[in-house]
Scaffold this active site. Structure first.
Site, PDB file in Angstrom:
ATOM      1  N   TYR A 192       0.683  -1.277   0.000  1.00 57.91           N
ATOM      2  CA  TYR A 192       0.089  -0.185   0.058  1.00 57.91           C
ATOM      3  C   TYR A 192       0.863   1.292  -0.121  1.00 57.91           C
ATOM      4  O   TYR A 192       0.674   2.031  -0.930  1.00 57.91           O
ATOM      5  CB  TYR A 192      -0.909   0.140   1.198  1.00 57.91           C
ATOM      6  N   LYS A 236       1.083   4.120  -2.885  1.00 62.41           N
ATOM      7  CA  LYS A 236       0.498   5.406  -2.492  1.00 62.41           C
ATOM      8  C   LYS A 236       1.895   6.501  -2.685  1.00 62.41           C
ATOM      9  O   LYS A 236       1.369   7.605  -3.312  1.00 62.41           O
ATOM     10  CB  LYS A 236       0.227   5.503  -0.966  1.00 62.41           C
TER      11      LYS A 236
END
Length: 304
Positions: free
Chosen positions: A164, A168
């Protein structure tokens, strides 16, 4: 001055609930026609639902215009079809909020590469697919506002979210180049790192009082500002619980070392100077790093 989205067409991905729903509703309240995109999956990306249809019904009930879309952001052809339908119905697409995402949280030691690739595909490649689908149209109409969804995990790290976090921070980098490429076409791109209690975070053990304070409605003001007509570009902003802030990628002046000191030992000896933040800058393009290098070299008599 009231910020209006009258005569604007907006696409919000992952808008069947949480942050995306909040953005879609607020855009519609302020006059935008909204494409509510949501695959309807659960937090890990599995399953489907009619979540997008329910948000469209909410928008229509308050007198707004909206259409639902159940396409996957991981499928470029589906995103191109979504944009084509919006343009056919409403004449263009002016705003894109890349909000769709999933979580597959595990420490990197326990994470499978399948979980790595899937999270990268949805967040990073998915945002690229949606952006690619609107890019030429926004350039042609000389107007576009795009918002990427980053995270404090990407900016600062968080245990158990290597996939993640990589996606991001990748989105923040994606923003920085697109902001340069879109500038002369009046296409502005920003990054938002939200802190919110949503279906993505509801079972992470957050206390109920904190979950309620972190309602998506408190993030929406920043999201809408960053896609408004007078929005900045190339910004990384954060929002949560009514608090709003900006984050920056900075560069220290550093130090240039004489030829005979360009060794690991020389770096160790100069470390405190290298990391000294006095006079640090916020580069607006990658070329500024070269300028810092040249400035440091000039202090020791040029290229040695």
């Amino acid at each position: 001055m009231t910020i209006s989205f009258k005569d604007r067409v907006a696409i919000v991905t992952g808008a069947g609930g949480g942050l995306g729903r909040s953005y879609a509703l607020e855009l519609a309240k302020r006059g935008a026609k909204v494409v509510v995109n949501d695959l309807g999956g659960s937090r890990d990306g599995t399953g489907h639902s009619d979540a997008a249809l329910k948000v469209v019904e909410e928008i229509k009930a308050m007198g707004g215009e909206a259409m639902s879309n159940g396409g996957s952001v991981t499928d470029l052809a589906q995103m191109e079809e979504m944009v084509a339908k919006a343009k056919e119905a409403w004449g263009g697409v002016h705003i894109l909020i890349n909000n769709a995402g999933i979580l597959r949280d595990k420490s990197f030691a326990k994470m499978t590469m399948e979980d790595w690739k899937l999270v990268i595909d949805v967040h990073l490649n998915g945002s690229a697919n949606c952006t690619k689908a609107v890019w030429d149209l926004m350039r042609e109409q000389a107007y576009g506002r795009i918002l990427m969804t980053a995270s404090s995990t990407g900016l600062f790290g968080n245990f158990g979210q290597a996939n993640y976090g990589a996606a991001k921070l990748g989105l923040a980098g994606f923003t920085k180049t697109l902001a340069l490429e879109g500038a002369k076409y009046n296409v502005r791109i920003n990054t938002l790192a939200p802190v919110a209690g949503t279906r993505m975070t509801e079972d992470l053990g957050m206390p109920e009082t904190l979950f309620n304070a972190l309602k998506p409605e408190n993030v929406a003001p920043m999201a809408l500002y960053l896609v408004s007509e007078d929005a900045p570009t190339n910004m990384i902003c954060g929002a949560g619980a009514g608090a709003y802030h900006a984050a920056y990628v900075t560069l220290t002046p550093g130090v240039a070392l004489p030829a005979d000191e360009r060794t690991p030992e020389g770096i160790a000896a100069a470390w405190e100077q290298i990391i000294d933040r006095t006079g640090e800058i916020v580069p607006q393009s990658g070329g500024e790093q070269s300028q810092v290098v040249m400035a440091a070299l000039a202090k020791i008599g040029g290229l040695g």
